[in-house]
Design an enzyme around this catalytic site. Structure first.
Site, PDB file in Angstrom:
ATOM      1  NE  ARG A 238      -3.704   0.155   1.824  1.00 25.23           N
ATOM      2  CZ  ARG A 238      -4.588  -0.609   2.483  1.00 25.23           C
ATOM      3  NH1 ARG A 238      -4.614  -0.606   3.800  1.00 25.23           N
ATOM      4  NH2 ARG A 238      -5.414  -1.377   1.818  1.00 25.23           N
ATOM      5  CE1 TYR A 239       0.941   4.431   4.434  1.00 25.61           C
ATOM      6  CE2 TYR A 239       0.991   2.174   5.241  1.00 25.61           C
ATOM      7  CZ  TYR A 239       0.522   3.470   5.341  1.00 25.61           C
ATOM      8  OH  TYR A 239      -0.371   3.799   6.319  1.00 25.61           O
TER       9      TYR A 239
ATOM     10  NE  ARG B 208       5.455   2.280   6.042  1.00 25.08           N
ATOM     11  CZ  ARG B 208       5.091   3.425   5.466  1.00 25.08           C
ATOM     12  NH1 ARG B 208       5.614   3.774   4.315  1.00 25.08           N
ATOM     13  NH2 ARG B 208       4.170   4.182   6.016  1.00 25.08           N
TER      14      ARG B 208
ATOM     15  CB  CYS C 102      -3.526 -15.564  16.884  1.00 29.62           C
ATOM     16  SG  CYS C 102      -3.509 -14.594  15.369  1.00 29.62           S
TER      17      CYS C 102
ATOM     18  CB  CYS D 225      -8.312 -10.482  19.410  1.00 30.33           C
ATOM     19  SG  CYS D 225      -6.619 -10.826  19.906  1.00 30.33           S
TER      20      CYS D 225
ATOM     21  CB  CYS E 117      -9.162 -10.249  14.842  1.00 27.80           C
ATOM     22  SG  CYS E 117      -7.814 -10.367  13.645  1.00 27.80           S
TER      23      CYS E 117
ATOM     24  NE  ARG F 289      -4.453  -8.360   8.225  1.00 32.38           N
ATOM     25  CZ  ARG F 289      -3.369  -7.923   8.899  1.00 32.38           C
ATOM     26  NH1 ARG F 289      -2.646  -8.752   9.620  1.00 32.38           N
ATOM     27  NH2 ARG F 289      -3.033  -6.659   8.826  1.00 32.38           N
TER      28      ARG F 289
ATOM     29  CG  ASP G 123      -9.522  -1.234  11.257  1.00 35.69           C
ATOM     30  OD1 ASP G 123      -9.294  -0.015  11.128  1.00 35.69           O
ATOM     31  OD2 ASP G 123      -8.623  -2.098  11.297  1.00 35.69           O
TER      32      ASP G 123
ATOM     33  CG  ASP H 171      -5.290   1.300   8.622  1.00 33.79           C
ATOM     34  OD1 ASP H 171      -4.930   1.911   7.592  1.00 33.79           O
ATOM     35  OD2 ASP H 171      -4.687   0.313   9.068  1.00 33.79           O
TER      36      ASP H 171
ATOM     37  CE  LYS I  77      -1.118   1.101  10.505  1.00 30.96           C
ATOM     38  NZ  LYS I  77      -0.716   0.509   9.208  1.00 30.96           N
TER      39      LYS I  77
HETATM   40  C1  LIG Z   1       0.254  -0.316   9.043  1.00 27.48           C
HETATM   41  C2  LIG Z   1       0.707  -0.765   7.750  1.00 27.48           C
HETATM   42  C3  LIG Z   1       2.040  -0.597   7.365  1.00 27.48           C
HETATM   43  C4  LIG Z   1       3.085   0.042   8.261  1.00 27.48           C
HETATM   44  O1  LIG Z   1       2.783   1.354   8.544  1.00 27.48           O
HETATM   45  P1  LIG Z   1       3.763   2.241   9.451  1.00 27.48           P
HETATM   46  O2  LIG Z   1       3.014   3.516   9.631  1.00 27.48           O
HETATM   47  O3  LIG Z   1       5.039   2.374   8.693  1.00 27.48           O
HETATM   48  O4  LIG Z   1       3.967   1.488  10.738  1.00 27.48           O
HETATM   49  C5  LIG Z   1       2.401  -1.018   6.115  1.00 27.48           C
HETATM   50  N1  LIG Z   1       1.522  -1.571   5.265  1.00 27.48           N
HETATM   51  C6  LIG Z   1       0.224  -1.730   5.590  1.00 27.48           C
HETATM   52  C7  LIG Z   1      -0.695  -2.314   4.602  1.00 27.48           C
HETATM   53  C8  LIG Z   1      -0.224  -1.341   6.852  1.00 27.48           C
HETATM   54  O5  LIG Z   1      -1.504  -1.522   7.178  1.00 27.48           O
HETATM   55  S1  SF4 Z   2      -5.730  -9.110  16.732  1.00 29.67           S
HETATM   56 FE1  SF4 Z   2      -6.125 -10.726  15.192  1.00 29.67          FE
HETATM   57  S2  SF4 Z   2      -4.108 -11.114  14.287  1.00 29.67           S
HETATM   58 FE2  SF4 Z   2      -3.746 -10.024  16.223  1.00 29.67          FE
HETATM   59  S3  SF4 Z   2      -3.446 -11.655  17.745  1.00 29.67           S
HETATM   60 FE3  SF4 Z   2      -5.582 -11.080  17.809  1.00 29.67          FE
HETATM   61  S4  SF4 Z   2      -6.580 -12.545  16.435  1.00 29.67           S
HETATM   62 FE4  SF4 Z   2      -4.402 -12.574  15.962  1.00 29.67          FE
END
Ligand SMILES: *Cc1c(COP(=O)(O)O)cnc(C)c1O
Ligand code: SF4
Length: 369
Positions: A91-92, A95, A104, A108, A111, A113, A271, A308, A315
């Site tokens: 996305r960025y 990175r 995990c 949670c 979560c 995801r 989220d 986010d 973010k």
């Molecule tokens: C959070 C995130 C990052 C890292 O973001 P930083 O602000 O550098 O910590 C990179 N890629 C994705 C998709 C993210 O959600």
């Molecule tokens: S927030 Fe989601 S990915 Fe993170 S430890 Fe909990 S269940 Fe796992």
């Protein structure tokens, strides 16, 4: 058997055990677990003091998970939309997020995801290899966020393999591991695992504590082992209704984190993920928390409050209003106590060269359209 494996085995891992332990309807538990599995390892279970407390809320299934209608997205950050290969979100510019595990130490309930975590289908060694190959052929990537699921739930030899592959890529500068293990199953942070990690520096760990009661002697030992292996540790906290939506709780949390050598990094606004909306707070709450921290405790303890962007976009930091007004002559500022200060500006029309004092004064007229 290693202690951490025993703790996983002795925890609550399905709706039958949830019923036996807490009397929660088995049918309800089954329906919830269909979308997102149940897991509370015996260590994290031991932190629960009473039903409904801040630890309980994070991991014990709730019928409200099923009430969220289909208008709440499964993938609110559109991580799949920015995904060039199955386990990567790019996305960025410099990175990527690299998902290396579906498991995990706990599941949670909030979560973000849920669509992937606890579901093994998308995960295998081939998809891992595809991710590594993508990073190798994409030279602009200099920072990898290794996440999941939880990378530290993999066997030592897998952690070693992934880090070795990534470190062998010349353009990869920084590797970050995102893991809830130091908080939720600290016994997994063994000397052997730390010995592996330290081979591949610079490695950063971003962990995830949400409540001061998670900062235990066991968690302190895990973080000490990582820190002693040369790993800087950050914390990404999720702001949640009834868990930590209270400035006093957050202040205690961030101060306790600093004491175990963990630097608060982000507080996330929850989220919009389907099945998690009952955790959401109003955005003002996060700003109130930042206001209660900045100036009132060590700057080192103050994380960034971020949202986010829904639909993907990264973010976005949110700050309380410290800038009251900004004009050509001055900036009017408010400090942490609410007092007003005036900071005089240099005149905007002063030529660039004169400002920096380097003698190459450019005629202003020439710079204007
Ligand atoms: C959070 C995130 C990052 C890292 O973001 P930083 O602000 O550098 O910590 C990179 N890629 C994705 C998709 C993210 O959600
Ligand atoms: S927030 Fe989601 S990915 Fe993170 S430890 Fe909990 S269940 Fe796992």
């Amino acid at each position: 058997m290693e202690e951490w494996k025993q703790l996983l085995r002795d925890g609550v891992n399905n709706s039958q055990q949830l019923f036996e332990r807490f009397g929660i309807d088995k049918d309800l538990g089954d329906r919830i677990a269909e979308d997102f599995e149940i897991r509370v390892n015996a260590y994290y279970l031991s932190l629960i003091e009473e039903p409904g407390d801040a630890i309980w809320k994070q991991v014990i299934p709730d019928e409200r998970e099923l009430l969220d209608d289909l208008s709440s997205p499964e993938d609110p950050l559109n991580e799949e939309g920015d995904s060039p290969v199955p386990n990567i979100t790019h996305r960025y510019p410099d990175r990527v997020l690299f998902l290396v595990n579906h498991q995990c130490p706990i599941y949670c309930r909030f979560c973000t995801r849920k669509r992937k975590v606890s579901h093994p289908g998308w995960w295998n060694k081939e998809t891992l290899q595809l991710g590594i190959d993508y990073i190798r052929r994409t030279p602009e990537i200099r920072d990898i966020i290794v996440s999941g699921g939880d990378p530290m739930m993999l066997p030592d030899h897998m952690i070693d393999w992934i880090l070795k592959e990534l470190r062998a890529i010349p353009h990869v500068e920084v590797i970050r591991i995102g893991s809830r293990v130091p908080c939720a199953l600290p016994q997994r942070v063994t000397p052997e695992m730390c010995e592996i990690i330290r081979q591949y520096h610079p490695i950063y760990v971003n962990t995830h504590f949400n409540h001061p009661r998670e900062v235990t002697p066991e968690a302190a030992l895990a973080c000490a082992r990582l820190a002693d292996a040369g790993v800087p540790i950050g914390c990404q906290t999720v702001l949640m209704d009834g868990v930590n939506d209270d400035p006093a709780v957050m202040k205690e949390l961030v101060q306790k984190l600093l004491r175990i050598r963990v630097r608060p990094y982000y507080i996330y606004q929850a989220d919009l993920t389907r099945g998690t909306n009952y955790f959401r707070t109003r955005v003002e709450k996060g700003l109130e928390i930042i206001k209660a921290l900045r100036g009132w405790t060590s700057g080192l303890a103050v994380p960034h409050f971020v949202i986010d962007a829904p639909g993907g976009g990264g973010k976005i930091p949110l700050l309380p209003e410290y800038v009251v007004e900004m004009n050509d002559d001055e900036v009017v500022l408010r400090n942490y106590q609410g007092k007003i200060f005036r900071y005089p500006q240099i005149p905007p029309e002063r030529p660039v060269g004169e400002q920096s004092g380097n003698g190459v004064a450019a005629p202003v007229a020439a710079l204007l359209p």
